[in-house]
Design a protein around this motif. Structure first.
Motif, PDB file in Angstrom:
ATOM      1  N   ASP A   1      -7.541  51.640  80.798  1.00  0.00           N
ATOM      2  CA  ASP A   1      -5.914  51.435  81.534  1.00  0.00           C
ATOM      3  C   ASP A   1      -5.886  50.198  82.251  1.00  0.00           C
ATOM      4  O   ASP A   1      -4.854  49.359  82.141  1.00  0.00           O
ATOM      5  N   ARG A   2      -6.636  49.591  82.896  1.00  0.00           N
ATOM      6  CA  ARG A   2      -6.762  48.439  83.859  1.00  0.00           C
ATOM      7  C   ARG A   2      -5.419  48.527  84.577  1.00  0.00           C
ATOM      8  O   ARG A   2      -4.756  47.603  84.871  1.00  0.00           O
ATOM      9  N   PHE A   3      -5.229  49.407  85.314  1.00  0.00           N
ATOM     10  CA  PHE A   3      -4.364  49.573  86.649  1.00  0.00           C
ATOM     11  C   PHE A   3      -4.589  48.648  87.642  1.00  0.00           C
ATOM     12  O   PHE A   3      -5.896  48.339  88.134  1.00  0.00           O
ATOM     13  N   GLY A   4      -3.553  47.927  87.886  1.00  0.00           N
ATOM     14  CA  GLY A   4      -3.793  46.794  88.881  1.00  0.00           C
ATOM     15  C   GLY A   4      -4.084  45.376  88.430  1.00  0.00           C
ATOM     16  O   GLY A   4      -4.384  44.469  88.925  1.00  0.00           O
ATOM     17  N   ALA A   5      -4.038  45.554  87.001  1.00  0.00           N
ATOM     18  CA  ALA A   5      -4.250  44.049  86.371  1.00  0.00           C
ATOM     19  C   ALA A   5      -3.308  43.065  86.889  1.00  0.00           C
ATOM     20  O   ALA A   5      -3.512  41.819  86.610  1.00  0.00           O
ATOM     21  N   ALA A   6      -1.827  43.537  87.112  1.00  0.00           N
ATOM     22  CA  ALA A   6      -0.873  42.543  87.580  1.00  0.00           C
ATOM     23  C   ALA A   6      -0.082  43.469  88.418  1.00  0.00           C
ATOM     24  O   ALA A   6      -0.048  44.670  88.325  1.00  0.00           O
ATOM     25  N   ALA A   7       0.466  42.622  89.476  1.00  0.00           N
ATOM     26  CA  ALA A   7       1.186  43.140  90.604  1.00  0.00           C
ATOM     27  C   ALA A   7       2.161  42.431  91.114  1.00  0.00           C
ATOM     28  O   ALA A   7       2.135  41.272  90.998  1.00  0.00           O
ATOM     29  N   ALA A   8       3.360  43.026  91.696  1.00  0.00           N
ATOM     30  CA  ALA A   8       4.329  42.386  92.312  1.00  0.00           C
ATOM     31  C   ALA A   8       5.203  43.173  93.199  1.00  0.00           C
ATOM     32  O   ALA A   8       5.456  44.335  92.975  1.00  0.00           O
ATOM     33  N   SER A   9       5.348  42.638  94.441  1.00  0.00           N
ATOM     34  CA  SER A   9       6.134  43.283  95.658  1.00  0.00           C
ATOM     35  C   SER A   9       7.222  42.970  96.029  1.00  0.00           C
ATOM     36  O   SER A   9       7.848  41.812  95.835  1.00  0.00           O
ATOM     37  N   ALA A  10       8.228  44.078  96.246  1.00  0.00           N
ATOM     38  CA  ALA A  10       9.597  44.086  96.794  1.00  0.00           C
ATOM     39  C   ALA A  10       9.948  45.198  97.544  1.00  0.00           C
ATOM     40  O   ALA A  10       9.361  46.202  97.129  1.00  0.00           O
ATOM     41  N   ASP A  11      10.973  45.378  98.112  1.00  0.00           N
ATOM     42  CA  ASP A  11      11.504  46.512  98.885  1.00  0.00           C
ATOM     43  C   ASP A  11      12.464  47.196  97.471  1.00  0.00           C
ATOM     44  O   ASP A  11      13.867  46.913  97.660  1.00  0.00           O
TER      45      ASP A  11
ATOM     46  N   LEU B   1       5.358  48.258  95.594  1.00  0.00           N
ATOM     47  CA  LEU B   1       4.570  47.571  95.058  1.00  0.00           C
ATOM     48  C   LEU B   1       4.650  48.261  93.535  1.00  0.00           C
ATOM     49  O   LEU B   1       4.334  49.165  93.200  1.00  0.00           O
ATOM     50  N   ALA B   2       4.940  47.047  92.518  1.00  0.00           N
ATOM     51  CA  ALA B   2       5.069  47.472  91.197  1.00  0.00           C
ATOM     52  C   ALA B   2       3.547  47.058  90.651  1.00  0.00           C
ATOM     53  O   ALA B   2       3.137  45.833  90.815  1.00  0.00           O
ATOM     54  N   VAL B   3       2.882  47.890  89.700  1.00  0.00           N
ATOM     55  CA  VAL B   3       1.675  47.693  89.236  1.00  0.00           C
ATOM     56  C   VAL B   3       1.465  48.044  87.776  1.00  0.00           C
ATOM     57  O   VAL B   3       1.970  48.843  87.449  1.00  0.00           O
TER      58      VAL B   3
END
Length: 482
Positions: free
Chosen positions: A99-109, A118-120
């Protein structure tokens, strides 16, 4: 006509023109957003999410996990850690091989409740439609990240690697940096989910655009390049299908009325960071091109390089030439050598609080004392004239005050991030070395000062310390929150 309705109608029109690529559900956001887009527990300190996409979770190889390192008055501390995976309570889905959960992430409210979310990305997740990829939003709270919602997939056939790259910003110009842009591992579509006031699967509405200058997308970065109050998106990838001619294309106002205006290309490169290097009010674009000189790959140099393209009212400042910097540039420590990979990772942030963004450059294959692929990080201060290479300095694990020892294969600098984790107004440097301790991985943090970074009080912690399984190769520190 109200702005929200205009946005919905325009985006729906774009959907019709692009064969159902987009779907929009307009929803106004009314609550106060978080002070910082990366403060997940609302304590006033910025936090940092660290990828461990190769981690074994519940016995599943490369299921993936994210390690949240919470900021404090002392900066990042190994005692303030949260590990999140698809096996965590409240997180949708289940940990599975690849799955590679966490391969990319971006944060915002994203839901404007006062806590950053956190969008993962999990680009290897299997979908019901037969494709791959998923993005899950983990919701911030006083207790940190709690629970999550899986975002609705775009209506595209053969969707592959959705969530491989993400970035966040204010793409609709509503004054809140609560939107997320998502790319996939194949194709050139950028999908934008607008912030809202609920935890719905489309947030406050979904739109997007095709990056027609490219054939596929490799990276996303965001910032206000033309100073109009709307964040723009820098889309990196290839326009030949050969995956050799990497470039970074600039799209202005991608969320405004569901449209995006192609404004040209910044420097060549595989990676990008956006920030105001010269303090003129326009965000500038730094691209990293880590590959050695290659006859069929434009913009390459021995050992890798970074390029600076200035922003301006019209988008890119054509009156100022793109500046390219290598380790052979006067003042830059080291020397350009085969396979250094200088430019593999880049980040911009104001280390000394002078109003100009400084640049951190990772060279994870730099050799130190005959140890190959040990890695180093170079810092180049920003100035009114651009990047001040004559004031550049560098760190590796052999530098005084930096914890650890330079060893072959550590890949120190494969990930870099400049962000203020102790709330003193000065960006601190986080460095990832996923090859540390036989590919277990580790993270370092050096604090920012008026005089620049300091190794005084520098900390480091590895995969085992934060509670990750060290079975196989967790790749802890391979990427930070975008």
């Amino acid at each position: 006509m109200p702005k929200n309705l205009r946005t919905a109608l325009a985006a729906a029109m774009v959907a019709a023109l692009t064969g159902g690529l987009l779907a929009v559900t307009a929803e106004p956001s009314t609550a106060a957003p978080a002070k910082y887009t990366d403060d997940f527990n609302g304590d006033g300190y910025r936090d940092l999410a660290v990828s461990a996409a190769g981690a074994v979770v519940a016995g599943h190889d490369q299921a993936g996990a994210l390690v949240i390192t919470y900021g404090s008055a002392n900066g990042l501390e190994s005692s303030k850690i949260q590990v999140v995976s698809q096996s965590s309570s409240g997180v949708p889905g289940a940990s599975e091989d690849g799955d590679r959960f966490g391969a990319a992430a971006a944060s915002a409210d994203f839901n404007n409740d006062g806590y950053a979310d956190l969008a993962v990305g999990a680009p290897g997740e299997d979908t019901a439609e037969g494709g791959t990829g998923a993005v899950t939003v983990l919701w911030g709270s006083k207790a940190g990240l709690v629970g999550g919602t899986t975002l609705q997939l775009p209506h595209l056939a053969n969707l592959t690697g959705f969530g491989a790259v993400l970035t966040s910003g204010d793409f609709d110009g509503d004054g809140a940096a609560d939107d997320v842009a998502i790319g996939s591992g194949a194709g050139n579509s950028v999908f934008t989910y607008m912030g809202g006031s609920t935890k719905g699967s489309t947030l406050g509405g979904r739109t997007g655009f095709p990056a027609t200058s490219l054939s596929y997308i490799n990276s996303l970065a965001a910032g206000d390049v033309n100073g109009d109050g709307i964040d723009d998106i820098v889309v990196g990838g290839d326009n030949t299908g050969s995956r050799e001619l990497f470039k970074q294309s600039v799209y202005l106002g991608p969320g405004e009325l569901g449209q995006a205006q192609y404004a040209g290309d910044a420097g060549h490169g595989q990676t990008a960071a956006v920030g105001d290097v010269d303090g003129d009010g326009y965000a500038d674009i730094v691209t990293g091109h880590p590959f050695d000189q290659h006859s069929s790959m434009a913009g390459t140099t021995l050992g890798g390089n970074v390029s600076l393209t200035f922003g301006a009212a019209g988008g890119l400042d054509t009156s100022r030439p793109t500046a390219t910097i290598t380790q052979n540039t006067a003042g830059v420590p080291g020397a350009s050598e085969t396979n250094d990979n200088f430019g593999y990772a880049v980040s911009l942030g104001d280390i000394n609080r002078d109003g100009m963004a400084d640049l951190a450059v990772g060279a994870p294959y730099e050799s130190i004392d005959a140890q190959e692929a040990t890695g180093s990080v170079t810092v180049i201060p920003g100035s009114a004239a651009g990047l001040a290479t004559t004031s550049a300095y560098a760190y590796n694990q052999g530098s005084p005050g930096v914890p650890g020892t330079s060893e072959g294969g550590d890949h120190f600098g494969e990930a870099v991030a400049l962000t203020d984790t102790n709330a003193d107004g000065k960006a601190d440097l986080a460095v990832g070395a996923p090859g540390e301790n036989n590919n277990d991985g580790a993270v370092w943090s050096l604090k920012g000062r008026t005089s620049g970074l300091t190794t005084t009080g520098a900390v480091s912690f590895g995969a085992a310390t934060v509670g990750l399984s060290t079975s196989k190769w967790p790749e802890f520190g391979s990427r930070f929150t975008n």
